[in-house]
Design an enzyme around this catalytic site. Structure first.
Site, PDB file in Angstrom:
ATOM      1  CE1 TYR A 155      -3.868   2.282   0.540  1.00 34.30           C
ATOM      2  CE2 TYR A 155      -2.497   3.278   2.234  1.00 34.30           C
ATOM      3  CZ  TYR A 155      -3.612   3.319   1.432  1.00 34.30           C
ATOM      4  OH  TYR A 155      -4.467   4.390   1.497  1.00 34.30           O
ATOM      5  CE  LYS A 159      -3.363   4.951  -1.913  1.00 34.93           C
ATOM      6  NZ  LYS A 159      -4.425   5.415  -2.840  1.00 34.93           N
TER       7      LYS A 159
END
Length: 268
Positions: A155, A159
């Protein structure tokens, strides 16, 4: 009856709920027509029905990690609205596992939506804005793209990559009058957060965030809306942490922020 044909059009991915829905509602409140893209067909259909503005809202079933579905979505938006003025790449997924437990399938699932999806949608919808000579793209990253944390190898990496992807697009699309920026939300009080954040986790965040609370979906939407608006006409290639000071605070030192005394320094 009001002629809507000249009103601006915003495309929001992951628009069926949470931050994406709040962003869609911001655009509607500011006179835009809105296309909401989501791969959760049932929830998207319910959301579009509840918004009850069929002349201004288009729901498109779309998995943004699939090039063919993104291509079809772009065609559906153009067929319906004939223009695109703003794109918000909000669709995202997360797999929270320790590094040693994260499989390549987990990695590809997260990168496929969070990074590939933003690339595919910006290629498709950004091209339409470039052709028109104006427009704005806002990517929704995360504070996890600015600071590392446990359980976020896929994750957080997705990002962080999205933040750099934003700058790459800003440099090139800016030449055609299309601005590209990214926000990095801190903890946001979504329905999902309420389900998965325990009392202990929420307490930890309250201690770490100088403003002492979670953000709201409306605060995220207001920031995205501003970046897409004419008021942000000279802002391009920027990352804006919408996090209550979480990133700025570093380790936080919550005891000191609450007014506790520091131990005297030993200068001996």
């Amino acid at each position: 009856m009001t002629d809507l044909s000249s009103s601006r059009v915003a495309v929001v991915t992951g628009g069926a709920r949470g931050i994406g829905l709040a962003i869609g509602q911001w655009f509607l409140a500011h006179g835009h027509r809105v296309a909401l893209l989501d791969n959760d067909h049932a929830t998207l259909d319910i959301t579009v029905s509840k918004l009850a503005q069929p002349e201004r809202v288009l729901g498109v079933h779309c998995d943004v990690s699939d090039p063919l579905q993104v291509e079809a979505a772009a065609k559906a938006v153009i067929d319906r609205f004939a223009r695109v003025d703003a794109l918000v790449n909000n669709a995202g997924v997360a797999v929270f596992k320790r590094v040693a437990e994260t499989t390549f399938a987990d990695w590809r699932t997260v990168l496929g939506t969070n990074l590939d999806g933003a690339f595919l949608c910006t290629q498709a919808f950004g091209a339409l804005m470039v052709k028109a000579g104006s427009g704005a793209v806002v990517n929704v990253a995360s504070i996890s793209g600015l600071r590392a944390s446990t359980l976020r190898v896929a994750y957080g990496t997705s990002k962080a990559a999205l933040i750099h992807l934003t700058k790459q697009y800003a440099v090139e699309l800016g030449n055609a009058g299309v601005r590209v920026n990214v926000i990095a939300p801190g903890p946001v009080d979504t329905e999902m957060a309420k389900l998965v954040h325990s009392v202990a986790i929420r307490s930890d965040y309250y201690d770490a965030i100088p403003l002492g609370r979670y953000g709201s979906v409306e605060e995220m939407a207001n920031t995205v809306g501003f970046l897409c608006s004419d008021e942000a006409s000279f802002i391009n290639g920027q990352v804006l942490a919408v996090d209550g000071g979480f990133d700025a605070a570093g380790v936080g030192l919550p005891t000191l922020r609450r007014g506790g005394s520091a131990a005297p320094a030993d200068h001996a």
